[in-house]
Design a protein around this motif. Structure first.
Motif, PDB file in Angstrom:
ATOM      1  N   GLU A 215      92.040  18.200 117.254  1.00 25.38           N
ATOM      2  CA  GLU A 215      91.103  17.186 116.795  1.00 25.38           C
ATOM      3  C   GLU A 215      89.747  17.367 117.464  1.00 25.38           C
ATOM      4  OE1 GLU A 215      92.684  13.037 116.447  1.00 25.38           O
ATOM      5  OE2 GLU A 215      94.366  13.894 117.593  1.00 25.38           O
ATOM      6  N   THR A 216      88.708  16.961 116.745  1.00 23.21           N
ATOM      7  CA  THR A 216      87.373  16.921 117.328  1.00 23.21           C
ATOM      8  C   THR A 216      86.915  15.473 117.405  1.00 23.21           C
ATOM      9  OG1 THR A 216      86.334  17.201 115.162  1.00 23.21           O
ATOM     10  CG2 THR A 216      86.723  19.193 116.453  1.00 23.21           C
ATOM     11  N   CYS A 217      86.040  15.197 118.336  1.00 18.32           N
ATOM     12  CA  CYS A 217      85.531  13.837 118.528  1.00 18.32           C
ATOM     13  C   CYS A 217      84.733  13.419 117.297  1.00 18.32           C
ATOM     14  CB  CYS A 217      84.662  13.767 119.776  1.00 18.32           C
ATOM     15  SG  CYS A 217      83.857  12.175 120.055  1.00 18.32           S
ATOM     16  N   SER A 218      85.047  12.269 116.738  1.00 16.23           N
ATOM     17  CA  SER A 218      84.359  11.801 115.539  1.00 16.23           C
ATOM     18  C   SER A 218      82.930  11.353 115.834  1.00 16.23           C
ATOM     19  CB  SER A 218      85.133  10.644 114.902  1.00 16.23           C
ATOM     20  OG  SER A 218      85.262   9.564 115.818  1.00 16.23           O
ATOM     21  N   THR A 219      82.653  10.994 117.079  1.00  9.27           N
ATOM     22  CA  THR A 219      81.309  10.531 117.430  1.00  9.27           C
ATOM     23  C   THR A 219      80.315  11.677 117.501  1.00  9.27           C
ATOM     24  OG1 THR A 219      82.233   8.677 118.684  1.00  9.27           O
ATOM     25  CG2 THR A 219      79.940   9.270 119.148  1.00  9.27           C
ATOM     26  N   CYS A 220      80.699  12.745 118.200  1.00 12.18           N
ATOM     27  CA  CYS A 220      79.785  13.885 118.372  1.00 12.18           C
ATOM     28  C   CYS A 220      80.164  15.068 117.499  1.00 12.18           C
ATOM     29  CB  CYS A 220      79.732  14.316 119.831  1.00 12.18           C
ATOM     30  SG  CYS A 220      81.304  14.959 120.467  1.00 12.18           S
ATOM     31  N   ARG A 221      81.264  14.943 116.727  1.00 12.33           N
ATOM     32  CA  ARG A 221      81.761  15.994 115.838  1.00 12.33           C
ATOM     33  C   ARG A 221      82.046  17.289 116.586  1.00 12.33           C
ATOM     34  NH1 ARG A 221      77.894  15.110 110.457  1.00 12.33           N
ATOM     35  NH2 ARG A 221      78.485  12.929 110.126  1.00 12.33           N
ATOM     36  N   GLY A 222      82.555  17.133 117.779  1.00  9.75           N
ATOM     37  CA  GLY A 222      82.970  18.281 118.566  1.00  9.75           C
ATOM     38  C   GLY A 222      81.878  18.932 119.381  1.00  9.75           C
ATOM     39  N   ASP A 223      80.659  18.459 119.235  1.00 10.98           N
ATOM     40  CA  ASP A 223      79.540  19.074 119.963  1.00 10.98           C
ATOM     41  C   ASP A 223      79.515  18.671 121.432  1.00 10.98           C
ATOM     42  OD1 ASP A 223      77.101  20.681 119.897  1.00 10.98           O
ATOM     43  OD2 ASP A 223      76.072  18.794 120.274  1.00 10.98           O
ATOM     44  N   GLY A 224      80.071  17.516 121.752  1.00 11.79           N
ATOM     45  CA  GLY A 224      80.072  17.040 123.133  1.00 11.79           C
ATOM     46  C   GLY A 224      78.810  16.294 123.517  1.00 11.79           C
ATOM     47  N   GLN A 225      77.815  16.246 122.576  1.00 14.85           N
ATOM     48  CA  GLN A 225      76.550  15.589 122.872  1.00 14.85           C
ATOM     49  C   GLN A 225      76.138  14.687 121.720  1.00 14.85           C
ATOM     50  OE1 GLN A 225      73.589  18.530 123.753  1.00 14.85           O
ATOM     51  NE2 GLN A 225      74.634  19.278 125.591  1.00 14.85           N
ATOM     52  N   VAL A 226      75.419  13.620 122.047  1.00 17.33           N
ATOM     53  CA  VAL A 226      74.808  12.736 121.056  1.00 17.33           C
ATOM     54  C   VAL A 226      73.343  12.555 121.437  1.00 17.33           C
ATOM     55  CG1 VAL A 226      76.923  11.497 120.468  1.00 17.33           C
ATOM     56  CG2 VAL A 226      75.527  10.705 122.394  1.00 17.33           C
ATOM     57  N   ARG A 227      72.519  12.186 120.472  1.00 12.17           N
ATOM     58  CA  ARG A 227      71.090  11.973 120.739  1.00 12.17           C
ATOM     59  C   ARG A 227      70.823  10.478 120.869  1.00 12.17           C
ATOM     60  NH1 ARG A 227      68.116  16.392 120.299  1.00 12.17           N
ATOM     61  NH2 ARG A 227      66.171  15.208 120.071  1.00 12.17           N
ATOM     62  N   ASN A 228      70.237  10.104 121.993  1.00 10.25           N
ATOM     63  CA  ASN A 228      69.937   8.705 122.261  1.00 10.25           C
ATOM     64  C   ASN A 228      68.476   8.544 122.656  1.00 10.25           C
ATOM     65  OD1 ASN A 228      72.494   7.587 121.777  1.00 10.25           O
ATOM     66  ND2 ASN A 228      73.195   8.101 123.832  1.00 10.25           N
ATOM     67  N   GLU A 229      67.929   7.391 122.361  1.00  6.96           N
ATOM     68  CA  GLU A 229      66.565   7.067 122.780  1.00  6.96           C
ATOM     69  C   GLU A 229      66.615   6.429 124.160  1.00  6.96           C
ATOM     70  OE1 GLU A 229      63.836   3.735 121.131  1.00  6.96           O
ATOM     71  OE2 GLU A 229      63.358   5.516 119.935  1.00  6.96           O
TER      72      GLU A 229
END
Length: 386
Positions: A215-229
């Motif tokens: 499975e991959t993380c649904s939040t980051c789609r497996g990238d391990g990173q998200v963009r936040n302000e």
């Protein structure tokens, strides 16, 4: 002009990024094709631009220092630095790809750069510092004079909070990576222009983890990173100049495998001021002086960055005459002392006169006031004013 990029800009190999940018601006003004009389101006201008582009890019500069000018130029011609940091071509994507020997004598150099500089490939293979981020920020001259604390809002990548940067949900089913047999690393032996090289790199199939997850993380789609302000507080040092860069450590992109964040580089733009012009640490101001003040002398109030001061206008002051107020300019960045404030007198000719003023001026003219002598340095002063 020498081919070596440091010599092109006239800086040492230990020059800071700010020194390189200052040298570039000076050289660019000298050799810009629109203003230079040099027959080779266009070619020199292109070389200056190329030197600045390489030496202000951390990764390219490191490669340039390691390889030397000729080999770096050859590597560039092979497409090895398309797009700068993080922009190398991946496996099978060109002469710096990881697979095969296609692309000429530099066809297998990509893996060597990964070994030296930790670049590209997507593999993790242990803690690595995240990449630096760049942004710009405008401040006014008052902030640059006094120093200030300013807020800066940026959007940047951050470690995914739901998977803690792993790219997969906690407890996800997994299996040992068949490419590296769970080691997280693969070893290659290559024949390169520098000889036979045995190199161990992170496994690209499992990104250096040694494990594949279903499975991959649904939040980051497996990238391990998200963009936040996020909003940061930035310290603007007194005396900063237009185009200089501030570095905020560990405020860049997140590292990999527990590595530290990169840095945030902020290029500062100092806005033009309605009254003062700046040149380095010195300020320039035009002071309007009436005809009687220029003739008889007077004391006038002159603005400075710390408030008004009095300036003595002597008898017979000529339009364009410059007075120096020592220590009333900009602070010297991270040094003691300040530049100077230069006040240029501008004698203002009245556009309309009342009857009494007209009669007085006519009497002045009749008394010989219309006879004007121009000193020998007058035209030189006019030229310098432009």
């Amino acid at each position: 002009m020498s081919e070596d990029f440091y010599e092109v800009l006239g800086v040492s190999q230990n020059a800071s990024e700010d020194e390189i940018k200052q040298a570039y601006r000076k050289k660019a003004q000298e050799y810009h094709p629109d203003v230079s009389d040099d027959p080779d101006a266009e070619e020199k201008f292109k070389k200056i631009q190329q030197a600045k582009k390489v030496l202000t890019d951390e990764e390219k500069r490191q490669a340039y220092d390691q390889m030397g000018h000729e080999r770096f130029e050859q590597a560039q011609k092979q497409g090895g630095f398309d797009g700068g940091a993080g922009g190398r071509r991946g496996a099978g994507g060109g002469p710096f790809g990881g697979g095969g020997g296609a692309g000429g004598p530099f066809g297998d150099m990509g893996d060597i750069f990964e070994q030296f500089f930790g670049g590209g490939g997507g593999g993790r293979g242990g803690p690595r510092q995240g990449p630096d981020l760049r942004t710009t920020m405008e401040v006014d001259l008052e902030d640059a004079y006094h120093g200030a604390e300013k807020e800066l809002t940026i959007t940047r990548p951050e470690s995914c909070p739901d998977c803690d940067g792993s790219g997969h949900p906690p407890g996800s089913d997994s299996e040992t990576c068949p490419e590296c047999n769970g080691r997280g690393q693969v070893t290659k032996v290559q024949q390169t222009p520098m000889g036979r090289v045995q190199q161990t790199t992170a496994c690209r199939n499992c990104r250096g983890e040694g494990t594949l997850y279903e499975e991959t993380c649904s939040t980051c789609r497996g990238d391990g990173q998200v963009r936040n302000e996020t909003t940061l507080s930035v310290e603007i040092p007194a005396g900063i100049e237009d185009g200089q860069t501030l570095r905020m450590e560990r405020e860049g992109a997140p590292g990999e495998e527990g590595g530290p964040n990169g840095d945030l580089l902020i290029e500062v733009s100092v806005a033009e001021h309605p009254e003062f012009e700046r040149e380095g640490n010195d300020l320039y101001y035009r002071q309007a002086v009436s005809f009687p003040q220029a003739v008889f002398g007077d004391t006038v109030a002159v603005p400075t960055m710390d408030g008004e001061v009095e300036l003595e206008i002597p008898e017979g002051t000529q339009s364009g005459e410059v007075f120096r107020l020592e220590g009333k300019g900009m602070p010297r960045l991270r040094r003691r002392g300040q530049g100077d404030l230069f006040v240029r007198a501008q004698v203002v000719t009245p556009e309309s006169l009342n009857e009494e003023q007209r009669e007085a001026l006519e009497a002045f003219a009749e008394a010989g006031g219309e006879e004007i002598e121009v000193d020998q340095g007058f035209f030189e002063k006019i030229k310098n004013s432009f």
